[in-house]
Structure formats: structure tokens, C-alpha cells
Enzyme design. Structure first.
Site, mmCIF file in Angstrom:
data_model
loop_
_atom_site.group_PDB
_atom_site.id
_atom_site.type_symbol
_atom_site.label_atom_id
_atom_site.label_comp_id
_atom_site.label_asym_id
_atom_site.label_seq_id
_atom_site.Cartn_x
_atom_site.Cartn_y
_atom_site.Cartn_z
ATOM 1 N N GLU A 97 0.828 -1.213 0.000
ATOM 2 C CA GLU A 97 0.000 0.000 0.000
ATOM 3 C C GLU A 97 0.859 1.259 0.000
ATOM 4 O OE1 GLU A 97 -2.978 -0.416 -0.747
ATOM 5 O OE2 GLU A 97 -2.969 -2.569 -0.344
ATOM 6 N N HIS A 101 -5.182 -6.407 -10.627
ATOM 7 C CA HIS A 101 -4.395 -7.343 -9.816
ATOM 8 C C HIS A 101 -3.887 -8.503 -10.674
ATOM 9 C CE1 HIS A 101 -6.772 -5.146 -6.814
ATOM 10 N NE2 HIS A 101 -5.746 -5.375 -5.995
#
Length: 512
Positions: free
Chosen positions: A325, A408
């Protein structure tokens, strides 16, 4: 996106022979300034003042310097944004790369052609705002106030740019949306919230973290790393207490999750510090984190990192998730802002794996799987970098369909490339073998060097950096870091091994 490659020699004639315009060649500093940053800035300002043709300037362009990034490797990056007749230009950014003497090494330019558009909109702001909201399945009630821009990623056009927030399908979303100011049609968008998933609270029981004492209270705020804090997602308050003992063995305890976040964030800070970078934003600041998001997910929102839970309600705050992140944050704060073309999650995975290796914590052994320590949804790791196809049949090899995949899944070829660059196809020592798409044998350079190459590539990126563009940038970074061409050749071999071949304008390397 056009890229011109320059040789790091002081002679203007030699630079021009390398394909550089005389204007840029003449802008190269003839002698070192007392400070490498000043030398880099001076050279970049001369290139801008000369309105070098590589910038595709028009008479109505103006340029604003936004960043100067120094490194320990005799490389400096000076980033600019552009306006046209006073309007911001999306895709008008560029980066000038110099050595410490101010000699030009590279020029990375997003824009492909000079701008020649009118700046009077046929579509009103209110109509553009309504069209922008349609980019989300469930926009929230936040007011949308579009601004006029010139969109120059491709053929330049006048557009309204609006930021909309809410939900897109099942996911939280915040997007920049572009509406053609002449036709009223929505033609492009950029997601600003990036979601990743991973492990629980696994970083050990004797972690040293930075905390702050004030009066009789301690807070999870690192005094040596400004802005690195962690708090409860509910209420967004930094955790505090009467003593400097934090967390427990419980994987469902938010404070325990924050201990892992502080540890992993400090590791990333220290890795970036070894690159000469001061904080996540490059100016001495990190971004806050919060644990307690009631979702099986984690997010980078553009200004903070939010961490949810797995199917067992354990907080997903291991190093590879936390620094995935914050890796989005690094992408956010380096030139060109967030990467595009399906590369965003690959960028995050690179930094999660890199910091995991840097910390080398025996409680969370370095590896190249993502979320391996918790059975998030009953299927084990959520991504695999040495063989992406082992998870969800993610692609090992690049193809023209990858940029259009779910982001992803699209991480597969980039993750595979990074493993091959770092470790090679048959690294030995208990590390897994990695199949190549061209049946080649690839030798790695080590994860520390691979990360260094990737960081320097990110310092050169411009708006919408794609997979093909990352090939060009990493080759340029490898060449700039190693005049023997050894790193260049291994970087190239790793891209070839995931079927991302030669690109127009990419550099070549001759040892000297």
C-alpha cells in the site's frame, strides 16, 4: 510517449550525435556546480528556457518545476509539469536526468506532439459534472467541480477533469474522470484508490517502533519519521496510551495491527533513505495509516493507507501488505503520479517484496508470494511473483491483453520480471525456479540491486506509465547505474523472458 536518450559526456557534439537536439546538448553544464541538486536544476532550466524540440513546446506553453530527486548514484531527476494558455496539461509532464556535474543523461517526455487547441468549452461545467458521476456505479454526495484542462495523452484535446468518489461495483473508488469539452463524452478515467490484500499480524513480539511521549501519554507517531502514524480506522484517531507497551498476541486487536504497520513503514522509510529519499513524499513526510477497515481488503486512498481483515477477522498488516500500500504512495509521489496500463499492482508488489527482503525478519521470511502467511479467502497466497500462473492462473507472460485485465491479475508479467531480475530463473539456495516465456536461462542481480533499478526507473516516469514504458525506463536506469552494461543486459533479458520485447526509442548500451 517519446523518449530521447543522451550520453553522459560533456561534449555537445557527442551528445548531439546520440540523437539529442543541439539545444539540449548546449544546455548541458560544462562544469560541476558546488551542489549536485543546483547543477541538475541549472541544466534542466536551460533545457526549458531553450524550449528544446524534445519537449514538443508550443508558443503558449509554460513549465513549472515540481520535484528534484537526488540519489547516491550520481543521478538526479528534475520533474516538470506544463500549462497551455494557463490551463493544466494532463500528460504534459517530463523529467530531465543529469549526473552530479549537471551533464544530461536522459530526457523522459510524456507528450508526443505540440498542443494546438482552442480553450473555449462547448460543454458546461454542470453537464460535465453529471457525466463524470456516471463513471461510478454508486457515487457519493461529494460535490463535483470539474476544471478545464488540456488532455495530451494522445492527440491533445480540451477536457473537463473531475474527481468523483463513491463505489465502483463492490469496491471503494475515487477517480479522475475526463469529459471532452467539445462533445460532452467521457473518454478517460484514472483510479486513485488502489486495493490490495494480504496477511495478518505476523511480524513478531519484540519489534522496535518509533513512538512519541507527551506528558503522561504515548502515541503511535514516529518522531524520527515525520508523518508515520497509525490509528483506529473508526474515528481516525492515532492510538495512544499511558505506557510505551503496544499490542498483544491477538490477531484481531487493532493496536497490534498498528504495531506491524509502524514496523513495516519504518523499514520502507529506511530503505528509501538508503536511496537518498527523505520520506514517502521525498520532502520528509510519510502518510498516515489506519487499522480497522471492515472489509476483506486494504487500500491506498491517495493520502493514507487503510487496512481491513481476512475471512477470520484478523487484521491484514504484514510487511508485504503494508508496504504494497505504501508502494502505491511512492508511485503517487514520484514524477507522473500513479502508473497506468495495468502496472499499478505490480508496482505495489515490488515494494512489498523489496522491504520484506530489506527487513529480513525471521518471523516473516522474505519470499516472493503476496499474502502467504494467512489463508485470506481459503486459497492461500493472493499472488505469486516467481510463477504468477500458480495463483488464479495469472499471466506469466506479457501480451496486448494484459493492460485490459483486472489490475491485480495484470500484475503477473511485472511481478515475474522482477523475480527474474532479482533472483534469476534458477537461483538455487532453496529459492524457487521460475519458468521463462522464451525458454531462456536468466541470471539475477539480487533483490537490492533490482529494487535500486526500479526506484530509478520510477524517478523517470511520466503520466500513464505503462508496461512497455517501464521496459524503456528500467533499461535506461540500468544503463545509467552501470557503464559496463551488465545490469542493462540482465534487465533486458528479464523483460525478454516475460515476452515484453524491444520498444521504439529504447536505449542500447555499449560498455565503456
Amino acid at each position: 510517449m517519446k523518449r530521447t536518450h543522451l550520453l553522459a559526456v560533456p561534449a555537445a557534439a557527442a551528445l548531439a550525435a546520440a540523437g539529442l537536439s543541439p539545444l539540449v546538448a548546449q544546455a548541458t553544464s560544462a562544469s560541476a556546480a558546488p551542489d549536485p541538486t543546483l547543477a541538475a536544476r541549472a541544466t534542466a532550466e536551460r533545457i526549458v528556457a531553450a524550449r528544446a524540440p524534445e519537449l514538443h513546446p508550443s508558443a503558449n506553453d509554460a513549465f513549472v518545476r515540481t520535484q528534484v530527486i537526488g540519489t547516491p548514484w550520481n543521478l538526479n531527476y528534475v520533474a516538470y509539469e506544463r500549462t497551455y494558455r494557463g490551463l493544466p496539461v494532463v500528460g504534459g509532464d517530463f523529467v530531465v536526468v543529469t549526473n552530479n556535474q549537471g551533464e544530461v543523461r536522459d530526457l523522459s517526455v510524456a507528450q508526443k506532439q505540440a498542443i494546438d487547441v482552442g480553450v473555449t468549452s462547448k460543454i458546461g461545467q454542470a453537464a460535465a459534472a453529471k457525466t463524470s458521476r456516471a463513471a461510478l456505479t454508486k457515487p457519493d454526495g461529494t460535490a463535483v467541480k470539474p476544471r478545464l484542462v488540456v488532455y495530451a495523452l494522445g492527440t491533445p484535446r480540451l477536457a473537463w477533469e473531475a474527481t468523483v468518489s463513491g463505489r465502483d461495483g463492490k469496491e471503494n473508488s475515487r477517480k479522475k474522470v475526463y469529459v471532452d469539452a467539445r462533445t460532452g463524452k467521457r473518454f478517460a478515467e484514472q483510479e486513485l484508490v488502489y486495493a490490495g490484500t494480504g496477511t495478518g499480524i505476523w511480524e513478531g513480539s519484540n519489534l522496535t517502533i518509533g513512538t512519541t511521549q507527551s506528558g503522561g501519554q504515548y502515541t503511535l507517531s514516529d518522531p524520527a519519521r515525520s508523518g508515520l502514524t497509525c490509528g483506529d480506522y473508526s474515528g481516525k484517531q492515532i492510538f495512544s496510551g499511558p505506557d510505551d507497551l503496544w499490542g498483544s498476541a491477538s490477531k484481531t486487536n487493532k493496536e497490534s495491527g498498528c504495531v506491524d504497520v509502524m514496523y513495516a513503514g519504518a523499514g520502507f522509510w529506511d530503505l528509501l533513505k538508503s536511496y537518498g529519499r527523505n520520506g514517502l513524499n521525498g520532502s520528509g513526510r510519510w502518510s498516515p495509516a489506519y487499522v480497522g477497515l471492515n472489509q476483506v481488503n486494504a487500500y491506498w486512498t491517495g493520502s493514507e493507507a487503510d487496512f481491513g481483515h481476512n475471512n477470520q477477522n484478523q487484521w491484514i498488516t504484514s510487511t508485504d501488505v503494508v508496504d504494497h500500500e505504501f508502494g502505491h504512495g511512492l508511485d503517487n509521489f514520484t514524477p507522473g503520479s500513479m502508473s497506468g496500463g495495468g502496472t499499478q499492482e505490480f508496482v505495489g508488489d515490488v515494494w512489498g517484496a523489496s522491504v520484506e527482503a530489506f527487513l529480513n525478519n525471521p518471523a516473516d521470511t522474505p519470499d516472493y508470494t503476496v499474502g502467504e502467511l494467512v489463508n485470506l479467502t481459503g486459497s492461500g497466497p493472493i499472488r505469486n511473483m516467481y510463477n504468477p500462473s500458480l495463483v488464479n492462473n495469472d499471466p506469466n507472460c506479457y501480451s496486448s491483453s494484459v493492460p485490459n485485465m483486472e489490475v491485480h491479475k495484470a500484475a503477473g508479467p511485472g511481478n515475474h520480471w522482477f523475480y527474474l531480475l532479482a533472483e534469476g530463473s534458477n537461483p538455487g539456495g532453496g529459492k524457487p525456479t521460475s519458468p521463462t516465456c522464451n525458454n531462456s536461462q536468466v541470471t539475477g542481480v539480487g533483490v537490492s540491486t533490482a529494487s535500486k533499478i526500479f526506484y530509478n526507473a520510477m524517478a523517470m516516469k511520466t503520466s500513464g506509465t505503462s508496461y512497455p514504458r517501464y521496459r524503456v525506463l528500467t533499461l535506461s536506469a540500468a544503463k545509467n547505474l552501470d557503464s559496463t552494461c551488465g545490469l542493462f543486459n540482465k534487465t533486458k533479458a528479464a523483460w525478454d523472458a516475460v515476452s515484453l520485447g524491444a520498444q521504439s526509442g529504447e536505449p542500447t548500451c555499449t560498455a565503456h
